[in-house]
Design a protein around this motif. Structure first.
Motif, PDB file in Angstrom:
ATOM      1  N   VAL A   1       0.848  -1.182   0.000  1.00 33.74           N
ATOM      2  CA  VAL A   1       0.000   0.000   0.000  1.00 33.74           C
ATOM      3  C   VAL A   1       0.883   1.230   0.000  1.00 33.74           C
ATOM      4  CG1 VAL A   1      -1.899  -1.144   1.174  1.00 33.74           C
ATOM      5  CG2 VAL A   1      -0.143  -0.033   2.519  1.00 33.74           C
TER       6      VAL A   1
ATOM      7  N   HIS B   1      -7.475  -3.840  -1.434  1.00 30.05           N
ATOM      8  CA  HIS B   1      -6.423  -3.802  -0.418  1.00 30.05           C
ATOM      9  C   HIS B   1      -5.411  -2.699  -0.722  1.00 30.05           C
ATOM     10  CE1 HIS B   1      -3.528  -5.196   2.548  1.00 30.05           C
ATOM     11  NE2 HIS B   1      -2.591  -5.064   1.623  1.00 30.05           N
TER      12      HIS B   1
ATOM     13  N   GLU C   1      -7.696  -0.468   1.595  1.00 30.92           N
ATOM     14  CA  GLU C   1      -7.398  -1.182   2.849  1.00 30.92           C
ATOM     15  C   GLU C   1      -8.618  -1.231   3.774  1.00 30.92           C
ATOM     16  OE1 GLU C   1      -3.448  -1.036   5.003  1.00 30.92           O
ATOM     17  OE2 GLU C   1      -3.440   0.866   3.909  1.00 30.92           O
TER      18      GLU C   1
ATOM     19  N   GLY D   1      -8.044   1.866   5.892  1.00 31.33           N
ATOM     20  CA  GLY D   1      -6.864   1.752   6.745  1.00 31.33           C
ATOM     21  C   GLY D   1      -6.156   3.075   6.970  1.00 31.33           C
TER      22      GLY D   1
END
Length: 567
Positions: A6, A412, A416, A467
């Motif tokens: 990421v 992802h 995330e 995230g």
């Protein structure tokens, strides 16, 4: 950087809205939950009163209400009154997108009376219902008869009209398709006041195929006849943990319901219900269900789990225990299984009330859950609404089954967000090309899950704070959604229209097919009466001038086509 790495993001400076959102639970506990419970109780009493009426009385009331809609439509002066829409308040909608189209001048028609189950026809195996009947209401009426809609969306508040005009899916959609695929007939009030019944093989068959995903922009849906199926009292649910990389999780999910030999119509090999939850990039739990009789469930040694009790663990957290326990099987009462995600709103409840999953809260106040989504929206101002659009994701990505691994890797890398919900559904090859349609020639590839008559798709449900937001990093929610929409267009995927969209009109019609929809708009007089589906879904405020200019362009096109000489 590998495909799963990421990007590194700088820290984000907090603003006042961050603190307000962190303490919003105070408003939810002391205002939203009590009012929600009261509204749920009053709605329940209304449903009970409706059920006590004979079907004949309900039909009489329905006919009278339809006449009121027709009369109201005929009172409209097109040059003075603006475009037609329902009288429902913008915040009442369950969807996450802004209902800003009602800020432009418009002509309201009240459909609030259309909330009755009109008939349960056991001979035809069809339920005839009005558009404001919700999933909790219909399951409460049918399950005691060992009957059910073929597709029952999980959240109690979701209505028949919203699931038809918009989007609806459940764990049985790998067998029956989306909610709209289970509809046998629509009763619709057209722009000129005509009341028509549209089926797949009558004179209004084009309208029948055009209604799904149209967001009520072709006419007013006043009732629908929906397929029923026979069911049993319990769901035999198998929880199977899967551990590995994202591609291995995706393959484990596919294998849970799609035989590798291609025998997708074999009831012995294919479960009645399917869903998978991806908890992180390396762990998932696949759940498959089969209807089971009361006698089977109560055999010695079998475990019955009544997940509907208010003090029970939230379903997604309970399912996660399979990662430690290993594979296990239990029996859940069928109606409780249908609505397993209602109490915690999937896992959104964790963000709304961070401690609501704790035993003390569940035991003392769990009976108040869930808060009504409409009230959550009503108690947030413009600044908070924009904050959620930027710092929060509620999106569904409908992708071909064979691309689900690619979709998971994309989510992802770009967002995330965990957990992720996976639910398969058939996308049928129909006699006409509708707004959503399978990939051309899919049947030639004979991929896992596909048949000759339908391509298997998957809903990749992305619901939670990303995230980067949880870590306090910079995150551009609007840009992330734009990239997601571009990815979907490139991969023949679709974005349900309840969600916040960043699509411009050109890309909207790259994602969806406009052919049949626009033909029906012109043929049935919707142009100039109802707002087009793009402008109804478009993010941001719609000025009256903007809407009128768009509709006028459609009108001029329609008139030009009518004036063309015939060869």
């Amino acid at each position: 950087m590998s495909d799963l790495d990421v990007p590194l993001r700088p820290k984000r400076k907090k603003i006042w809205v961050d603190y307000f959102v962190n303490f919003r639970w105070i408003i939810v506990i002391f205002v939203v939950l009590p009012i929600s419970f009261t509204l749920y109780f009053l709605t329940y009493l209304g449903d009970i009163r409706s059920e006590r009426k004979s079907f004949k009385q309900r039909q009489k009331e329905h006919d009278e209400n339809v006449k009121k809609v027709v009369k109201r439509l005929k009172q409209r002066n097109p040059s003075r009154d603006g475009l037609v829409c329902t009288a429902r308040k913008p915040w009442i909608a369950v969807g996450m997108r802004n209902v800003d189209y009602k800020r432009a001048r418009h002509f309201e028609v009240d459909l609030s009376a259309f909330r009755n189950i009109l008939e349960i026809d056991k001979d035809r195996m069809v339920a005839r219902v009005e558009p404001l009947v919700n999933m909790g209401q219909i399951s409460r009426a049918t399950v005691p008869m060992n009957l059910s809609l073929a597709v029952v969306a999980e959240l109690d508040d979701l209505t028949v009209g919203g699931l038809i005009n918009g989007y609806g899916i459940e764990g049985s959609s790998h067998l029956y398709g989306l909610f709209s695929d289970t509809v046998v007939a629509y009763e619709i009030v057209l722009a000129d006041g005509r009341v028509v019944r549209a089926t797949k093989d009558n004179e209004y068959s084009d309208l029948f195929y055009a209604v799904p995903w149209s967001q009520g922009t072709l006419g007013f849906l006043v009732s629908a006849e929906i397929k029923l199926i026979h069911i049993k009292e319990y769901m035999r649910l198998t929880y199977k943990p899967v551990v590995g990389n994202i591609k291995e999780l995706a393959q484990g999910y596919i294998d849970s319901f799609a035989p590798r030999d291609g025998d997708q119509d074999n009831a012995e090999k294919v479960p009645d219900f399917v869903e998978t939850m991806i908890y992180n990039p390396t762990e998932a739990v696949c759940m498959t269900g089969k209807y089971a009789s009361k006698e089977e469930a109560k055999k010695k040694g079998n475990v019955i789990n009544s997940v509907g009790w208010w003090f029970k663990p939230w379903f997604y957290q309970y399912a996660q225990t399979a990662l430690k326990r290993g594979e296990f099987v239990e029996y859940i009462p069928t109606r409780e299984y249908y609505h397993r995600h209602t109490r915690c709103l999937y896992w959104e409840g964790k963000l709304i009330l961070p401690f609501a999953d704790q035993f003390w809260f569940r035991f003392l106040l769990g009976w108040l859950m869930p808060p009504k989504v409409s009230l959550l929206k009503a108690t947030q101002g413009e600044a908070i609404r924009n904050y959620y659009h930027e710092m929060h994701v509620i999106q569904d990505m409908l992708v071909p089954l064979y691309k689900v691994g690619d979709a998971l890797e994309w989510v992802h890398r770009e967002m995330e967000v965990y957990p992720i919900w996976l639910c398969p559904h058939r996308l049928y090859k129909l006699p006409v090309k509708t707004m959503v349609y399978p990939e051309p020639g899919f049947e030639l590839h004979r991929r896992q899950g596909d048949t000759q008559y339908a391509q298997m798709y998957t809903d990749v449900g992305v619901y939670y704070a990303p995230g980067p937001v949880l870590r306090g990093e910079v995150f551009d929610g609007a840009e992330a959604v734009r990239r997601m929409e571009s990815w979907l267009i490139e991969n023949h995927g679709f974005q349900p229209q309840y969600a916040v969209s960043e699509l411009n009109e050109k890309n909207f019609w790259r994602m969806f097919d406009a052919g049949l929809y626009e033909e029906c708009r012109k043929k049935y007089g919707a142009v100039g009466t109802f707002m087009s589906v793009y402008y109804k879904c478009k993010k941001g405020r719609k000025t009256e001038k903007e809407v009128q200019e768009a509709e006028q362009a459609h009108l001029e096109t329609a008139y030009a086509e009518l004036d063309e000489p015939v060869d």
